[in-house]
Enzyme design. Structure first.
Site, mmCIF file in Angstrom:
data_model
loop_
_atom_site.group_PDB
_atom_site.id
_atom_site.type_symbol
_atom_site.label_atom_id
_atom_site.label_comp_id
_atom_site.label_asym_id
_atom_site.label_seq_id
_atom_site.Cartn_x
_atom_site.Cartn_y
_atom_site.Cartn_z
ATOM 1 N N TYR A 102 1.925 -8.239 16.037
ATOM 2 C CA TYR A 102 2.387 -7.120 15.196
ATOM 3 C C TYR A 102 2.969 -6.009 16.075
ATOM 4 O O TYR A 102 4.079 -5.530 15.843
ATOM 5 C CB TYR A 102 1.195 -6.611 14.388
ATOM 6 C CG TYR A 102 1.445 -5.386 13.543
ATOM 7 C CD1 TYR A 102 2.300 -5.416 12.444
ATOM 8 C CD2 TYR A 102 0.776 -4.188 13.814
ATOM 9 C CE1 TYR A 102 2.487 -4.290 11.649
ATOM 10 C CE2 TYR A 102 0.954 -3.063 13.020
ATOM 11 C CZ TYR A 102 1.808 -3.118 11.943
ATOM 12 O OH TYR A 102 1.992 -1.992 11.152
ATOM 13 N N GLN B 91 0.832 -1.212 0.000
ATOM 14 C CA GLN B 91 0.000 0.000 0.000
ATOM 15 C C GLN B 91 0.864 1.258 0.000
ATOM 16 O O GLN B 91 0.621 2.185 -0.769
ATOM 17 C CB GLN B 91 -0.937 -0.003 1.232
ATOM 18 C CG GLN B 91 -1.951 1.138 1.203
ATOM 19 C CD GLN B 91 -2.673 1.333 2.536
ATOM 20 O OE1 GLN B 91 -2.355 0.689 3.540
ATOM 21 N NE2 GLN B 91 -3.647 2.212 2.557
ATOM 22 N N ILE C 291 -3.433 4.218 7.548
ATOM 23 C CA ILE C 291 -3.209 4.984 6.318
ATOM 24 C C ILE C 291 -4.347 4.715 5.327
ATOM 25 O O ILE C 291 -4.657 3.561 5.030
ATOM 26 C CB ILE C 291 -1.872 4.592 5.641
ATOM 27 C CG1 ILE C 291 -0.705 4.641 6.634
ATOM 28 C CG2 ILE C 291 -1.608 5.480 4.435
ATOM 29 C CD1 ILE C 291 -0.294 5.993 7.095
HETATM 30 N N1 LIG Z 1 -0.832 0.850 5.957
HETATM 31 C C1 LIG Z 1 -0.999 1.243 7.204
HETATM 32 O O1 LIG Z 1 -2.102 1.639 7.603
HETATM 33 C C2 LIG Z 1 0.174 1.216 8.146
HETATM 34 C C3 LIG Z 1 -0.004 1.747 9.437
HETATM 35 C C4 LIG Z 1 1.062 1.710 10.338
HETATM 36 C C5 LIG Z 1 2.289 1.201 9.926
HETATM 37 N N2 LIG Z 1 2.444 0.692 8.662
HETATM 38 C C6 LIG Z 1 3.755 0.126 8.318
HETATM 39 O O2 LIG Z 1 4.211 0.595 7.062
HETATM 40 C C7 LIG Z 1 4.987 -0.416 6.404
HETATM 41 C C8 LIG Z 1 4.416 -0.680 5.022
HETATM 42 O O3 LIG Z 1 3.078 -1.078 5.176
HETATM 43 P P1 LIG Z 1 2.042 -1.259 3.971
HETATM 44 O O4 LIG Z 1 0.775 -0.671 4.425
HETATM 45 O O5 LIG Z 1 2.633 -0.831 2.685
HETATM 46 O O6 LIG Z 1 1.865 -2.841 4.037
HETATM 47 P P2 LIG Z 1 1.437 -3.860 2.888
HETATM 48 O O7 LIG Z 1 0.931 -5.089 3.545
HETATM 49 O O8 LIG Z 1 0.568 -3.197 1.883
HETATM 50 O O9 LIG Z 1 2.842 -4.142 2.232
HETATM 51 C C9 LIG Z 1 3.825 -4.905 2.885
HETATM 52 C C10 LIG Z 1 4.716 -5.513 1.871
HETATM 53 O O10 LIG Z 1 5.544 -6.494 2.537
HETATM 54 C C11 LIG Z 1 5.763 -7.537 1.617
HETATM 55 N N3 LIG Z 1 6.220 -8.763 2.300
HETATM 56 C C12 LIG Z 1 5.510 -9.637 3.044
HETATM 57 N N4 LIG Z 1 6.301 -10.655 3.429
HETATM 58 C C13 LIG Z 1 7.542 -10.410 2.914
HETATM 59 C C14 LIG Z 1 8.792 -11.085 2.950
HETATM 60 N N5 LIG Z 1 8.935 -12.260 3.576
HETATM 61 N N6 LIG Z 1 9.836 -10.535 2.303
HETATM 62 C C15 LIG Z 1 9.723 -9.366 1.646
HETATM 63 N N7 LIG Z 1 8.568 -8.674 1.578
HETATM 64 C C16 LIG Z 1 7.489 -9.209 2.194
HETATM 65 C C17 LIG Z 1 4.418 -7.698 0.901
HETATM 66 O O11 LIG Z 1 4.621 -8.280 -0.354
HETATM 67 C C18 LIG Z 1 3.964 -6.254 0.752
HETATM 68 O O12 LIG Z 1 4.395 -5.711 -0.481
HETATM 69 C C19 LIG Z 1 4.953 -1.632 7.343
HETATM 70 O O13 LIG Z 1 6.083 -1.626 8.149
HETATM 71 C C20 LIG Z 1 3.718 -1.386 8.186
HETATM 72 O O14 LIG Z 1 3.820 -2.013 9.428
HETATM 73 C C21 LIG Z 1 1.416 0.691 7.780
#
Ligand SMILES: NC(=O)c1ccc[n+]([C@@H]2O[C@H](COP(=O)([O-])OP(=O)(O)OC[C@H]3O[C@@H](n4cnc5c(N)ncnc54)[C@H](O)[C@@H]3O)[C@@H](O)[C@H]2O)c1
Length: 318
Positions: free
Chosen positions: A142, A12, A172
């Site tokens: 988490y 995302q 987000i």
């Molecule tokens: N989106 C939110 O609302 C939010 C809120 C707080 C924190 N975050 C943090 O922001 C960061 C990005 O989040 P996001 O929303 O883009 O998450 P997302 O789930 O959309 O993307 C996470 C990515 O991690 C990849 N992934 C999963 N397992 C993997 C592995 N073994 N090796 C390599 N890649 C792997 C997935 O393919 C995916 O592209 C994360 O650290 C998340 O904790 C997101």
């Protein structure tokens, strides 16, 4: 220029961060790390490498081969998926991060940036205007991995001089790429269903209030923190970050202003308990003071922009 390597780049956040990084630093200077999802459209037009972050050798190879100077580590298993598969969450979030930290230290990476989350807080944390320094006793796997991630980041800074930077994102909200299994996913799904069906069944209660942020602000925050002068930073891997707070009911109401006749019903599931353990609002004064953080979007502005862009996107997909 040394290259920027982005893990989890098609998620995302990554799918919107990468185009902005390319705009600022040049297409060939941003290397996308891919796991289970291939980039589509314009996103595919740039260097990329398959990379499971649990494989330290692969990270080493990419850093060496491309001459990587900074890493933005986005790979993660999010809160709701993590509660359904805690072993996987531990493995990816802890082992993956440890590998990235070790490679960064060994290969003298100049800057390592990774998001933390409001999931570091737990049921004992003050819920209103939650301070930067407070009780961190999360009740999800988490959240546990995120607290450990922050502590490790601060440790690598103190012990090894690695420039680690991180911020605690709230939920987000975005229209380009669907979210990846978090507790705040309802705040995105509600817009899709409002356009498609004029109704939505929400998986948290109407009075559930959580801190949220629109994607353009989330991208700006990460890029601003990355560019901040190290000397100005008193925190490292653990900046509180806020933008707006609203209940699920207020979110539905803001959509009703734009789509009359939209209705929302509420059927809480296992994610309610996670939402109840998180803050309602965030004190982000440290980020504001130390690197000039200031969000642009409130609920009304976000809803207008979300609906406009999502309507166009869904029309194109038909
Ligand atoms: N989106 C939110 O609302 C939010 C809120 C707080 C924190 N975050 C943090 O922001 C960061 C990005 O989040 P996001 O929303 O883009 O998450 P997302 O789930 O959309 O993307 C996470 C990515 O991690 C990849 N992934 C999963 N397992 C993997 C592995 N073994 N090796 C390599 N890649 C792997 C997935 O393919 C995916 O592209 C994360 O650290 C998340 O904790 C997101």
């Amino acid at each position: 220029m040394k290259k920027i390597f982005v893990t989890g780049a098609t998620g995302q956040i990554g799918s919107e961060l990468v185009p902005e990084l390319r705009k600022k630093y040049g297409r060939d200077n941003v290397i996308m790390g891919l796991f289970d999802k291939q980039p589509e459209g314009d996103l595919a037009d740039g260097p990329s490498e398959k990379c499971d972050v649990r494989d330290k050798k692969k990270i080493e190879e990419i850093v060496r081969e491309y001459g990587v100077g900074s890493i933005i580590h986005l790979s993660s298993i999010l809160s709701a998926t993590g509660e359904q598969n805690p072993q996987l969450a531990f493995d990816v979030n802890m082992k993956g991060l440890y590998n990235v930290l070790e490679v960064s230290k060994e290969q003298s990476i100049e800057k390592l940036i990774y998001p933390s989350s409001i999931a570091v807080f737990g049921p004992d944390t003050p819920k209103e205007n939650t301070p930067n320094e407070t009780i961190l006793r999360p009740s999800t796997m988490y959240g546990i991995t995120k607290v450990a991630g922050e502590l490790l980041g601060n440790y690598y800074f103190e012990k090894f001089g690695l420039d680690v930077r991180g911020l605690r994102y709230p939920g987000i909200i975005s229209w380009k790429t669907p979210p990846g299994g978090g507790t705040t996913d309802y705040a995105v799904a509600i817009y899709y269903e409002a356009i498609k069906q004029k109704k939505y069944t929400c998986f948290v209660r109407e009075d559930t209030m959580l801190p949220m942020m629109y994607m353009p602000d989330a991208i700006k925050a990460l890029m601003d923190l990355a560019e901040a002068k190290l000397g100005n930073l008193k925190h490292h891997a653990d900046y509180n970050l806020g933008a707006m707070s609203f209940t699920a009911g207020e979110l539905a109401e803001s959509i009703k202003q734009e789509i009359p006749g939209f209705t929302c019903t509420y059927e809480p599931d296992f994610r309610q308990k996670i939402a109840d353990s998180w803050p309602k609002s965030i004190d982000d004064s440290a980020a504001r003071k130390e690197w000039g953080w200031k969000p642009e979007y409130d609920l009304t502005a976000m809803t207008k922009d979300m609906l406009k862009n999502l309507k166009e996107k869904l029309k194109e997909e038909k």
